[in-house]
Design a protein around this motif. Structure first.
Motif, PDB file in Angstrom:
ATOM      1  N   MET A   1       0.822  -1.195   0.000  1.00 18.00           N
ATOM      2  CA  MET A   1       0.000   0.000   0.000  1.00 18.00           C
ATOM      3  C   MET A   1       0.869   1.263   0.000  1.00 18.00           C
ATOM      4  SD  MET A   1      -3.074   1.510   0.236  1.00 18.00           S
ATOM      5  CE  MET A   1      -4.230   0.264   0.707  1.00 18.00           C
ATOM      6  N   THR A   2       1.926   1.259   0.793  1.00 21.61           N
ATOM      7  CA  THR A   2       2.800   2.436   0.840  1.00 21.61           C
ATOM      8  C   THR A   2       3.447   2.680  -0.517  1.00 21.61           C
ATOM      9  OG1 THR A   2       3.176   2.095   3.196  1.00 21.61           O
ATOM     10  CG2 THR A   2       4.745   3.499   2.046  1.00 21.61           C
ATOM     11  N   VAL A   3       3.777   1.613  -1.225  1.00 19.74           N
ATOM     12  CA  VAL A   3       4.332   1.747  -2.572  1.00 19.74           C
ATOM     13  C   VAL A   3       3.335   2.476  -3.475  1.00 19.74           C
ATOM     14  CG1 VAL A   3       5.053   0.461  -4.635  1.00 19.74           C
ATOM     15  CG2 VAL A   3       5.851  -0.248  -2.375  1.00 19.74           C
ATOM     16  N   LEU A   4       2.057   2.133  -3.371  1.00 19.55           N
ATOM     17  CA  LEU A   4       1.020   2.777  -4.184  1.00 19.55           C
ATOM     18  C   LEU A   4       0.882   4.254  -3.825  1.00 19.55           C
ATOM     19  CD1 LEU A   4      -1.696  -0.031  -4.083  1.00 19.55           C
ATOM     20  CD2 LEU A   4      -0.114   0.489  -5.952  1.00 19.55           C
TER      21      LEU A   4
ATOM     22  N   LEU B   1       6.783   9.046   1.243  1.00 15.71           N
ATOM     23  CA  LEU B   1       6.576   8.946   2.689  1.00 15.71           C
ATOM     24  C   LEU B   1       7.387   7.784   3.241  1.00 15.71           C
ATOM     25  CD1 LEU B   1       2.708   9.481   2.839  1.00 15.71           C
ATOM     26  CD2 LEU B   1       4.541  11.194   2.980  1.00 15.71           C
ATOM     27  N   ARG B   2       7.885   7.947   4.450  1.00 17.25           N
ATOM     28  CA  ARG B   2       8.587   6.879   5.164  1.00 17.25           C
ATOM     29  C   ARG B   2       7.587   6.135   6.049  1.00 17.25           C
ATOM     30  NH1 ARG B   2      10.900  11.149   7.055  1.00 17.25           N
ATOM     31  NH2 ARG B   2      10.603  10.477   9.202  1.00 17.25           N
ATOM     32  N   ILE B   3       7.762   4.834   6.142  1.00 18.16           N
ATOM     33  CA  ILE B   3       6.926   4.035   7.046  1.00 18.16           C
ATOM     34  C   ILE B   3       7.390   4.289   8.471  1.00 18.16           C
ATOM     35  CG2 ILE B   3       6.324   1.693   7.756  1.00 18.16           C
ATOM     36  CD1 ILE B   3       6.730   0.884   4.781  1.00 18.16           C
ATOM     37  N   ASP B   4       6.432   4.544   9.341  1.00 21.46           N
ATOM     38  CA  ASP B   4       6.713   4.721  10.761  1.00 21.46           C
ATOM     39  C   ASP B   4       5.953   3.641  11.529  1.00 21.46           C
ATOM     40  OD1 ASP B   4       5.930   5.893  13.560  1.00 21.46           O
ATOM     41  OD2 ASP B   4       7.704   7.005  12.899  1.00 21.46           O
TER      42      ASP B   4
ATOM     43  N   ILE C   1       4.012   7.558   7.106  1.00 23.06           N
ATOM     44  CA  ILE C   1       2.762   6.834   6.919  1.00 23.06           C
ATOM     45  C   ILE C   1       2.817   5.533   7.699  1.00 23.06           C
ATOM     46  CG2 ILE C   1       3.603   5.673   4.820  1.00 23.06           C
ATOM     47  CD1 ILE C   1       0.704   5.840   3.718  1.00 23.06           C
ATOM     48  N   GLY C   2       1.663   5.074   8.098  1.00 16.52           N
ATOM     49  CA  GLY C   2       1.496   3.736   8.646  1.00 16.52           C
ATOM     50  C   GLY C   2       0.201   3.185   8.083  1.00 16.52           C
ATOM     51  N   VAL C   3       0.201   1.941   7.668  1.00 15.19           N
ATOM     52  CA  VAL C   3      -0.982   1.323   7.060  1.00 15.19           C
ATOM     53  C   VAL C   3      -1.355   0.083   7.852  1.00 15.19           C
ATOM     54  CG1 VAL C   3      -1.918   0.263   4.973  1.00 15.19           C
ATOM     55  CG2 VAL C   3      -0.308   2.170   4.781  1.00 15.19           C
ATOM     56  N   GLY C   4      -2.649  -0.081   8.073  1.00 10.60           N
ATOM     57  CA  GLY C   4      -3.151  -1.282   8.741  1.00 10.60           C
ATOM     58  C   GLY C   4      -4.360  -1.817   8.016  1.00 10.60           C
ATOM     59  N   VAL C   5      -4.495  -3.131   8.025  1.00 14.15           N
ATOM     60  CA  VAL C   5      -5.665  -3.771   7.414  1.00 14.15           C
ATOM     61  C   VAL C   5      -6.077  -4.935   8.296  1.00 14.15           C
ATOM     62  CG1 VAL C   5      -4.265  -5.279   5.922  1.00 14.15           C
ATOM     63  CG2 VAL C   5      -6.629  -4.773   5.288  1.00 14.15           C
TER      64      VAL C   5
ATOM     65  N   TRP D   1     -11.068  -4.008   6.476  1.00  8.62           N
ATOM     66  CA  TRP D   1     -11.025  -2.645   6.982  1.00  8.62           C
ATOM     67  C   TRP D   1      -9.608  -2.127   6.755  1.00  8.62           C
ATOM     68  CZ3 TRP D   1     -13.659  -6.611   8.988  1.00  8.62           C
ATOM     69  CH2 TRP D   1     -15.007  -6.423   9.305  1.00  8.62           C
ATOM     70  N   TRP D   2      -9.491  -0.990   6.096  1.00  7.38           N
ATOM     71  CA  TRP D   2      -8.206  -0.385   5.753  1.00  7.38           C
ATOM     72  C   TRP D   2      -8.045   0.930   6.505  1.00  7.38           C
ATOM     73  CZ3 TRP D   2      -5.212  -3.113   2.332  1.00  7.38           C
ATOM     74  CH2 TRP D   2      -5.864  -4.084   1.555  1.00  7.38           C
ATOM     75  N   THR D   3      -6.860   1.177   7.021  1.00  8.60           N
ATOM     76  CA  THR D   3      -6.556   2.456   7.674  1.00  8.60           C
ATOM     77  C   THR D   3      -5.177   2.923   7.239  1.00  8.60           C
ATOM     78  OG1 THR D   3      -7.840   1.783   9.640  1.00  8.60           O
ATOM     79  CG2 THR D   3      -6.354   3.679   9.885  1.00  8.60           C
ATOM     80  N   GLN D   4      -5.083   4.200   6.902  1.00  6.85           N
ATOM     81  CA  GLN D   4      -3.800   4.867   6.664  1.00  6.85           C
ATOM     82  C   GLN D   4      -3.695   6.001   7.676  1.00  6.85           C
ATOM     83  OE1 GLN D   4      -4.318   6.369   2.631  1.00  6.85           O
ATOM     84  NE2 GLN D   4      -2.978   4.807   1.818  1.00  6.85           N
ATOM     85  N   ASN D   5      -2.597   6.068   8.395  1.00  5.96           N
ATOM     86  CA  ASN D   5      -2.316   7.200   9.277  1.00  5.96           C
ATOM     87  C   ASN D   5      -1.108   7.944   8.716  1.00  5.96           C
ATOM     88  OD1 ASN D   5      -3.161   5.739  12.511  1.00  5.96           O
ATOM     89  ND2 ASN D   5      -4.435   6.711  10.999  1.00  5.96           N
ATOM     90  N   PHE D   6      -1.208   9.266   8.682  1.00  2.00           N
ATOM     91  CA  PHE D   6      -0.164  10.122   8.144  1.00  2.00           C
ATOM     92  C   PHE D   6       0.377  11.014   9.247  1.00  2.00           C
ATOM     93  CE2 PHE D   6      -3.179   9.208   4.765  1.00  2.00           C
ATOM     94  CZ  PHE D   6      -2.357   8.854   3.699  1.00  2.00           C
TER      95      PHE D   6
END
Length: 120
Positions: A1-4, A17-20, A99-103, A111-116
């Motif tokens: 997802m972060t790649v997209l 964005l860097r993954i945190d 960014i951080g992504v959770g599913v 359920w998808w979540t992106q936090n910035f």
């Protein structure tokens, strides 16, 4: 997802964005919570906001959150967000650095979540 996300940002002339891990933790927990308590909202039933969750995970500079439900994979979730002006604005927000992504997969989801986040 972060790649997209980063591909969309690159096309728009924005830095990647860097993954945190703290934002990933917050995103994952929110996706799981929405599934467990059967709600779909940025604010949980107790009134906890995205900024509250990111701060509780230890991230000092919360920026924004995107959520989605029901899209079968990352590409479908990204399409939905990019077709929504508010979600698109978060993905392409100037000044956001992390960014951080959770599913969470399960019946009624995923359920998808992106936090910035901004640079702390």
């Amino acid at each position: 997802m972060t790649v997209l996300v980063n591909e969309r940002r690159r096309v728009a002339g924005l830095p990647p964005l860097r993954i945190d891990e703290r934002l990933r933790q917050s995103s994952r927990a929110h996706s799981e919570d929405m599934a467990a308590r059967d709600f779909f909202s940025h604010e949980d039933p107790a009134g906890v906001s995205p900024a509250d969750r990111m701060s509780a995970a230890g991230y000092p500079a919360p920026a924004a959150e995107n959520i989605a439900r029901g899209q079968p994979g990352p590409a479908a979730a990204m399409r939905a967000w990019m077709n929504s002006p508010g979600h698109r604005r978060n993905i392409l927000r100037v000044g956001v650095t992390t960014i951080g992504v959770g599913v969470h997969f399960g019946p009624g989801g995923p359920w998808w979540t992106q936090n910035f986040g901004y640079e702390p």
